[in-house]
Scaffold this motif. Structure first.
Motif, short mmCIF file in Angstrom:
data_model
loop_
_atom_site.label_atom_id
_atom_site.label_comp_id
_atom_site.label_asym_id
_atom_site.label_seq_id
_atom_site.Cartn_x
_atom_site.Cartn_y
_atom_site.Cartn_z
N ARG A 191 -1.53 -9.39 18.37
CA ARG A 191 -2.88 -8.91 18.09
C ARG A 191 -3.92 -9.92 18.55
O ARG A 191 -4.92 -9.57 19.16
CB ARG A 191 -3.04 -8.62 16.58
N ASP B 75 -1.94 -0.15 19.23
CA ASP B 75 -0.55 0.08 18.86
C ASP B 75 -0.44 1.30 17.96
O ASP B 75 -0.20 1.17 16.77
CB ASP B 75 -0.01 -1.14 18.09
N ALA C 29 -1.65 -9.14 9.18
CA ALA C 29 -0.98 -8.56 10.37
C ALA C 29 0.28 -7.74 10.08
O ALA C 29 0.97 -7.36 11.01
CB ALA C 29 -0.68 -9.62 11.43
N GLY D 34 0.15 -4.81 8.77
CA GLY D 34 -0.20 -3.40 9.01
C GLY D 34 -0.84 -2.73 7.82
O GLY D 34 -0.81 -1.50 7.70
N LYS D 35 -1.49 -3.52 6.95
CA LYS D 35 -2.13 -2.92 5.76
C LYS D 35 -3.25 -1.97 6.15
O LYS D 35 -3.33 -0.87 5.64
CB LYS D 35 -2.72 -4.02 4.86
N SER D 36 -4.12 -2.42 7.05
CA SER D 36 -5.30 -1.60 7.40
C SER D 36 -4.86 -0.29 8.01
O SER D 36 -5.40 0.77 7.67
CB SER D 36 -6.20 -2.32 8.41
N THR D 37 -3.88 -0.36 8.90
CA THR D 37 -3.41 0.86 9.57
C THR D 37 -2.82 1.80 8.52
O THR D 37 -3.17 2.99 8.48
CB THR D 37 -2.35 0.51 10.63
N SER E 91 -4.86 0.80 14.35
CA SER E 91 -5.61 -0.41 14.72
C SER E 91 -5.34 -0.75 16.18
O SER E 91 -4.21 -0.65 16.63
CB SER E 91 -5.15 -1.59 13.89
N ARG F 204 -4.32 -9.88 22.28
CA ARG F 204 -5.02 -8.68 22.74
C ARG F 204 -6.51 -8.78 22.44
O ARG F 204 -7.35 -8.39 23.24
CB ARG F 204 -4.42 -7.46 22.05
N1 LIG Z 1 2.54 1.63 12.18
C1 LIG Z 1 2.19 0.88 13.22
N2 LIG Z 1 2.66 1.13 14.46
C2 LIG Z 1 2.33 0.32 15.47
N3 LIG Z 1 1.53 -0.75 15.36
C3 LIG Z 1 1.02 -1.04 14.16
C4 LIG Z 1 1.32 -0.24 13.02
N4 LIG Z 1 0.69 -0.78 11.94
C5 LIG Z 1 0.03 -1.86 12.42
N5 LIG Z 1 0.23 -2.03 13.73
C6 LIG Z 1 -0.32 -3.15 14.56
O1 LIG Z 1 0.01 -4.38 13.90
C7 LIG Z 1 -1.14 -5.24 13.87
C8 LIG Z 1 -1.53 -5.54 12.43
O2 LIG Z 1 -1.96 -4.33 11.80
P1 LIG Z 1 -3.23 -4.26 10.84
O3 LIG Z 1 -3.23 -2.88 10.24
O4 LIG Z 1 -4.45 -4.72 11.55
O5 LIG Z 1 -2.73 -5.36 9.78
P2 LIG Z 1 -3.40 -6.04 8.51
O6 LIG Z 1 -4.49 -5.14 8.02
O7 LIG Z 1 -2.26 -6.13 7.54
O8 LIG Z 1 -3.85 -7.40 9.00
C9 LIG Z 1 -2.23 -4.53 14.65
O9 LIG Z 1 -2.18 -5.02 15.97
C10 LIG Z 1 -1.82 -3.06 14.60
O10 LIG Z 1 -2.28 -2.35 15.73
#
Ligand SMILES: Nc1ncnc2c1ncn2[C@@H]1O[C@H](COP(=O)(O)OP(=O)(O)O)[C@@H](O)[C@H]1O
Ligand SMILES: CC(C)(COP(=O)(O)O)[C@@H](O)C(=O)NCCC(=O)O
Length: 318
Positions: free
Chosen positions: A244, A45, A99, A101-104, A42, A247
């Protein structure tokens, strides 16, 4: 720091340090390239390949064993029931705070699972499409509760999962736009009998009040074959949320169509104050009241430390 491993003697989980967990990947090949991982992460990062190797390969191996076991069970049931047996998607639920990091995690997992030698069809659905439209949230005074259990169309969520688990074809899931901060009327993703469905959202492990009239109303998690909770200390998630948001202020919020466009015009300090407000009034409250209490329901808990690196893994004993 609140750690997962309890001090009490009994726990339904086994706890592993990230290093021990990494050892379970055995000879699972790394099927993702650096470029692919970067494309998946995402915003800016990126999760690095080392983390995929350390944490995700063991997870992929474990899930592969679970999916294979469920396919074996299906074949045995088919021999037992004849043509009556229906093969249905293996559903993985993924929960955790905004936030965290679920989506990632979900996107990386999807790519890894799809690269198993059996090349399963893997789909990913997020629950935000099932949020009530802003118009309804405003009317019901729920805008400050976006992401709380009562801000979703629970009936639609249950109908969706029930259709998937019944083996129906072409099941539609509604879509949400982070740009307009609202569900997208008439926009859907169609899910056509995947082998595996990853179903990701804040509240997917949420229980419900039991109905007084004795009618059976399932929980979303009744449809899951496996569930994962992504965990981290509140303060870390808080920092990731603000980072986030700030940014996005430099990027997506600049788009005049963005719901948050006005925040891109504000001073950095004023925008940060808005982000802090959203975090403490909505997301932190939701984490404490509704999300964290569901953690003990997960089969697997990944606990992240600073820099998003997983520091501890808890796996439910069989
Ligand atoms: N494994 C990772 N390494 C670095 N940054 C991460 C990682 N997982 C998530 N992030 C960062 O953390 C923030 C939240 O991640 P995201 O996947 O969007 O969360 P969610 O879906 O839980 O809201 C984003 O800015 C993303 O780029
Ligand atoms: C859309 C979300 C509720 C996440 O939904 P999910 O996909 O987990 O169901 C969340 O990202 C959100 O917008 N929360 C509202 C508060 C905020 O603007 O941060």
């Amino acid at each position: 720091m609140d750690q997962l491993a309890p001090t009490v003697k009994y726990s339904p989980y086994r706890f592993f340090s990230a290093e021990r967990w990494a050892g379970f990947r055995a000879d699972t090949p790394l099927t993702l390239s650096e470029d692919e991982v970067q494309r998946l992460s995402s915003l800016y990062d990126p999760i690095d390949l080392d983390e995929v190797r350390r944490i995700y390969l063991s997870m992929s191996r474990l899930l592969s064993a679970h999916v294979e076991a469920s396919q074996l069970l299906y074949r045995q049931r088919k021999a037992f029931f004849g043509d009556e047996a229906t093969k249905t998607p293996y559903i993985i639920g993924m929960a955790g705070s905004v936030a965290v990091g679920k989506s990632t995690t979900a996107r990386i997992l999807k790519e890894l699972l799809a690269r198993w030698p059996s090349t399963p069809k893997v789909d990913l659905v997020t629950t935000d499409g099932f949020l009530l439209p802003n118009e309804v949230l405003r009317r019901e005074n729920l805008m400050e509760r976006k992401g709380f259990p009562d801000s979703y169309d629970v009936g639609a969520l249950l109908r969706f999962l029930s259709a998937i688990k019944s083996g129906e074809r072409d099941v539609r899931a509604p879509l949400y736009s982070h740009l307009t901060y609202d569900v997208m009327p008439g926009e859907y993703i169609t899910i056509d009998r995947p082998d595996i469905l990853i179903f990701e959202g804040l509240n997917v492990l949420q229980p419900r009040d039991l109905p007084k009239d004795g009618k059976f109303v399932p929980f979303l998690s009744d449809f899951f074959d496996f569930s994962i909770y992504i965990d981290a200390d509140e303060e870390l998630i808080h920092a990731w949320y603000i980072k986030r948001f700030m940014r996005l202020r430099e990027t997506a919020f600049r788009n005049p169509e963005s719901f948050f466009h006005r925040y891109s015009q504000l001073s950095e300090e004023a925008a940060r104050a808005i982000a802090e407000g959203l975090w403490s009034n909505i997301n932190l409250k939701n984490l404490r009241e509704n999300i964290l209490p569901t953690r003990p329901r997960a089969d697997l808990i990944l606990r992240k430390g600073p820099d998003h690196r997983v520091v501890e893994v808890a796996l439910r004993k069989l």
